[in-house]
Enzyme design. Structure first.
Site, PDB file in Angstrom:
ATOM      1  N   ASP A 103       0.846  -1.197   0.000  1.00 50.12           N
ATOM      2  CA  ASP A 103       0.000   0.000   0.000  1.00 50.12           C
ATOM      3  C   ASP A 103       0.883   1.249   0.000  1.00 50.12           C
ATOM      4  OD1 ASP A 103      -2.181  -1.667   0.195  1.00 50.12           O
ATOM      5  OD2 ASP A 103      -2.326  -1.450   2.376  1.00 50.12           O
TER       6      ASP A 103
HETATM    7  N1  URA Z   1      -1.359  -5.838   4.035  1.00 50.04           N
HETATM    8  C1  URA Z   1      -1.841  -4.575   3.943  1.00 50.04           C
HETATM    9  O1  URA Z   1      -2.879  -4.264   4.490  1.00 50.04           O
HETATM   10  N2  URA Z   1      -1.125  -3.679   3.255  1.00 50.04           N
HETATM   11  C2  URA Z   1       0.057  -3.965   2.657  1.00 50.04           C
HETATM   12  O2  URA Z   1       0.661  -3.083   2.055  1.00 50.04           O
HETATM   13  C3  URA Z   1       0.536  -5.276   2.756  1.00 50.04           C
HETATM   14  C4  URA Z   1      -0.183  -6.195   3.447  1.00 50.04           C
END
Ligand code: URA
Length: 237
Positions: A103
């Site tokens: 993310d």
């Molecule tokens: N889980 C999430 O919520 N975000 C990420 O970036 C990776 C795993």
């Protein structure tokens, strides 16, 4: 057979122009013989050296990036800055893409490569490539959270996650190990437990471990051992 200047550029360490300069300066050897011209072709199985150091002769490029917050895991985006924008010009032109996504606000280990077959194999559910994250949440983590992760957390949309590891490191901090990679998975798992994620950092991706020497935004080429271990994890030795 590949040209030697191209193989040098594939390592991610030099541009084609810099590779040509190394060759012109007589700093590149193949099996002990100085390479005279940049167009020379490389015989598979030979050993390529620069300044007495053996270098990779891979057709593809493999980089480990310490992703900083605020960038999207994509090659192009109309509005946002991408992880690929952190790379020097010559590496922005070889078709590197992130193998999997973090993310925008997640930091940590991201593999960048142009080897589509290996990336695909590493992300294939059947290969069960584990990923480990350092997670900080709002609210305290307890044994019930550990048990829930072990059994498989049910998300708000009804999806039942595969069993995952949650190892508490402190009152609101844990190492979480996932075998799958659903959208916002850890955030949604923690939210389902009533403990929103405040910080998320990926530490491992299969056998790869984030190099502690890399600051946020820094990257380096994978070592030969790291690449061999990744290939084994993807069933592509
Ligand atoms: N889980 C999430 O919520 N975000 C990420 O970036 C990776 C795993």
């Amino acid at each position: 057979m590949e040209r030697i200047d191209k193989l040098l550029a594939n390592t991610g360490r030099w541009s084609r122009k810099e590779a040509a300069e190394l060759i012109r300066a007589g700093r590149v050897t193949v099996d002990g013989t100085v390479v005279e011209r940049r167009e020379e072709k490389f015989e598979p199985g030979a050993a390529l050296w620069v300044d007495g150091e053996r270098v990779s002769t891979e057709e593809y490029t493999y980089l480990m990036l310490h992703k900083p917050a605020g960038l999207v895991s994509a090659t192009e985006d109309p509005r946002e800055k991408t992880v690929v924008s952190l790379l020097p010009e010559h590496l922005r032109r070889v078709g590197l893409f992130p193998a999997g996504r973090l993310d925008k606000d997640t930091v940590g280990l991201l593999l960048l490569t142009n080897d589509g077959a290996l990336a695909h194999a590493l992300l294939a559910p059947k290969n069960h490539v584990d990923k480990t994250y350092l997670v900080r949440v709002e609210g305290g983590l307890d044994g019930e959270d550990e048990a829930a992760f072990r059994e498989g957390v049910t998300l708000a949309d009804g999806y039942r996650c595969l069993p995952a590891g949650l190892e508490r490191l402190g009152p609101n901090e844990a190492l979480v190990t996932l075998r799958e990679g659903k959208y916002h998975q850890i955030k949604r798992m923690c939210a389902a437990r009533g403990k929103p994620v405040a910080f998320l950092k990926r530490l491992t991706f299969g056998p790869l471990r984030l190099d502690e020497g890399l600051g946020a935004g820094q990257w380096r080429a994978l070592t030969g051992e790291e690449l061999a271990a990744l290939r084994a994890a993807g069933g592509r030795e």
